[in-house]
Design an enzyme around this catalytic site. Structure first.
Site, mmCIF file in Angstrom:
data_model
loop_
_atom_site.group_PDB
_atom_site.id
_atom_site.type_symbol
_atom_site.label_atom_id
_atom_site.label_comp_id
_atom_site.label_asym_id
_atom_site.label_seq_id
_atom_site.Cartn_x
_atom_site.Cartn_y
_atom_site.Cartn_z
ATOM 1 N N CYS A 14 19.297 -56.920 -12.606
ATOM 2 C CA CYS A 14 20.480 -57.745 -12.963
ATOM 3 C C CYS A 14 21.660 -57.444 -12.049
ATOM 4 C CB CYS A 14 20.894 -57.546 -14.420
ATOM 5 S SG CYS A 14 19.671 -58.144 -15.570
ATOM 6 N N HIS B 104 26.661 -55.169 -12.621
ATOM 7 C CA HIS B 104 25.602 -55.853 -13.367
ATOM 8 C C HIS B 104 26.053 -57.304 -13.569
ATOM 9 C CE1 HIS B 104 23.243 -56.827 -17.012
ATOM 10 N NE2 HIS B 104 22.483 -55.790 -16.726
ATOM 11 N N GLN C 152 26.277 -47.862 -18.779
ATOM 12 C CA GLN C 152 25.434 -46.796 -18.218
ATOM 13 C C GLN C 152 26.123 -45.442 -18.205
ATOM 14 O OE1 GLN C 152 22.302 -47.060 -17.554
ATOM 15 N NE2 GLN C 152 22.147 -49.275 -17.745
ATOM 16 N N ASP D 21 33.046 -51.283 -17.662
ATOM 17 C CA ASP D 21 31.726 -51.545 -18.235
ATOM 18 C C ASP D 21 31.045 -50.187 -18.351
ATOM 19 O OD1 ASP D 21 29.043 -51.892 -18.583
ATOM 20 O OD2 ASP D 21 28.799 -53.431 -17.043
ATOM 21 N N LYS E 57 21.690 -48.351 -25.561
ATOM 22 C CA LYS E 57 21.558 -47.454 -24.394
ATOM 23 C C LYS E 57 21.863 -46.016 -24.788
ATOM 24 C CE LYS E 57 22.044 -51.044 -21.234
ATOM 25 N NZ LYS E 57 21.034 -51.562 -20.340
HETATM 26 N N1 PMP Z 1 26.347 -53.481 -17.715
HETATM 27 C C1 PMP Z 1 25.495 -52.569 -17.258
HETATM 28 C C2 PMP Z 1 25.953 -51.624 -16.198
HETATM 29 C C3 PMP Z 1 24.206 -52.503 -17.780
HETATM 30 O O1 PMP Z 1 23.357 -51.596 -17.311
HETATM 31 C C4 PMP Z 1 23.818 -53.398 -18.785
HETATM 32 C C5 PMP Z 1 22.414 -53.373 -19.357
HETATM 33 N N2 PMP Z 1 21.400 -53.277 -18.412
HETATM 34 C C6 PMP Z 1 24.748 -54.329 -19.239
HETATM 35 C C7 PMP Z 1 26.007 -54.326 -18.688
HETATM 36 C C8 PMP Z 1 24.407 -55.301 -20.318
HETATM 37 O O2 PMP Z 1 24.165 -54.646 -21.496
HETATM 38 P P1 PMP Z 1 23.545 -55.453 -22.751
HETATM 39 O O3 PMP Z 1 22.371 -56.202 -22.216
HETATM 40 O O4 PMP Z 1 23.187 -54.380 -23.717
HETATM 41 O O5 PMP Z 1 24.622 -56.350 -23.249
#
Ligand code: PMP
Length: 412
Positions: A370, A129, A209, A206, A232
């Site tokens: 993203c 991401h 997910q 990270d 999440k």
């Molecule tokens: N890493 C991953 C794998 C994600 O899916 C996301 C959210 N889509 C993020 C980071 C960022 O999370 P946040 O926007 O809650 O900071």
């Protein structure tokens, strides 16, 4: 055995726990398949936050009065709940942040300033991401370091031999997603960490997910940092977690300066507070922290292993159902996947499919999720992504498949 375990979640009761699931969109029952972007909130979370504001709110840490002491206690109880949930050794290894993005920025900045110099390298992967790319890129630029990228195969799995070849004495940290948000790939993080440990290289995961879907044990994984977002995992927005090993958190400098993170301040010099406060400058998101505790308590009641099993069955069912539709191309066919069904249909633009599904009450996400470098690697502009939570049902998958068939015939 699987069928029996699936029934350990009483789906009708569980769905009633989430008020939003009974609403309609365009006169149709809502089918919410956008859980990877953000999951829905059970009443227990919503009530915990309301209760906090109605009866318990006061600023924490600095107050001598009853309300402040009570709010402080609740805040720290939440930290302990999260410690237990991910099996951290100490509660002061749990840092409250704004979310995954904030947690990763914290590590990139603080770890980078302490340990990364010109010519050093940071390893990420093609699946990341943007939140686990850009902070490292910014840090590499500032420190004169280089970003190295683990490639993937066409199924969306990391190439571990290539990873091993990238590891060297120049590598200062490995930062990898536990589960891919765009494809659902569950990365072999234990193996990735074990390889890095052979060379004493720290690893950040990270976990944005992974945390709502899989049991996470940071001590068993032996990761050095683990980042995730409350929203999440059925908790509120604006709050997240950075887990870090005590020795590393003690070694790296604070990320932000301000109240609470200090021990003493003079104009000549400031000394910093102990963990976890050193990384928690300013008034925190106290309602969010309390909401996150309620969310984790809720997940513990349902059982993360039951959630894992139920979602796995749902993903398998949805994959079978979608695979027989003519023109479907599944994007992300890793052997180990969690809760994400990404796909394209012929040359139809994902946005058009998403828009038609929306009119039928079905919420999916379309676009690059993203993960632009990943889309470039796969030579696609984006995907349609259906992402599941344990409160989703096979009946909802059927509604989605029928709607998708209609959308395809309208757009072909
Ligand atoms: N890493 C991953 C794998 C994600 O899916 C996301 C959210 N889509 C993020 C980071 C960022 O999370 P946040 O926007 O809650 O900071």
């Amino acid at each position: 055995m699987l069928a029996e375990e699936k029934e350990m979640i009483d789906i009708k009761t569980v769905r009633k726990d989430f008020p939003i699931l009974s609403r309609e969109v365009y006169g149709k029952p809502l089918v919410y398949f956008d859980n990877a972007a953000s999951s829905q909130k059970p009443s227990k979370v919503i009530d915990a936050i309301s209760h906090y504001y109605e009866y318990e709110h006061s600023n924490i840490h600095r107050g001598v009065h009853h309300l402040s002491a009570e709010a402080t206690e609740k805040h720290e109880e939440s930290r302990k709940t999260i410690q237990g949930f991910i099996n951290a050794k100490y509660s002061h290894e749990i840092i409250f942040t704004k979310g995954t993005t904030d947690s990763i920025n914290l590590v990139a900045y603080s770890f980078g300033n302490k340990f990364i110099n010109g010519g050093d390298e940071v390893i990420v992967s093609s699946l990341e991401h943007h939140s686990n790319i850009v902070p490292w890129q910014m840090m590499c630029e500032a420190r004169g370091a280089k970003l190295k990228v683990i490639p993937i195969n066409d199924a969306g799995e990391l190439l571990l031999d290539e990873y091993r070849n990238l590891l060297s004495i120049k590598t200062k940290i490995v930062a990898i997603g536990h589960v891919s948000n765009a494809l659902g790939t569950i990365n072999p993080v234990k193996e990735i960490i074990a390889e890095a440990k052979k060379k004493s290289i720290p690893v950040l995961l990270d976990g944005a997910q992974a945390i709502p879907h899989l049991a996470v044990d940071v001590q068993e994984l032996d990761c050095d940092f683990y980042a995730f977002s409350a929203h999440k995992i059925f908790g509120p927005t604006g709050v997240g977690i950075l887990y870090g090993k005590e020795n590393l958190l003690n070694t790296i400098p604070p990320y932000q300066g301000g109240g609470d993170m200090i021990e003493t301040v003079t104009f000549e010099q400031t000394t910093y507070n102990e963990l976890p406060h050193k990384f928690e400058a300013g008034t925190p998101n106290m309602a969010g922290v309390i909401g996150l505790k309620a969310a984790i308590d809720y997940v513990n009641e349902v059982g993360i292993n039951n959630i894992d099993i139920a979602e796995h069955q749902l993903l398998e069912y949805a994959t079978e159902q979608i695979s027989v539709i003519k023109g479907i191309r599944l994007i992300g066919t890793a052997k180990e996947k969690a809760s994400v069904l990404s796909f394209l249909v012929n040359d139809i633009h994902p946005y058009d499919i998403g828009t038609i599904l929306d009119r039928m009450g079905i919420a999916v996400r379309t676009g690059h999720h993203c993960a632009e470098p990943l889309m470039n690697r796969l030579s696609i502009p984006g995907t349609v992504r259906a992402s599941f939570a344990f409160y989703n049902t096979k009946e909802e998958v059927d509604v989605f498949i029928n709607a998708l068939k209609k959308a395809i015939s309208m757009l072909s």
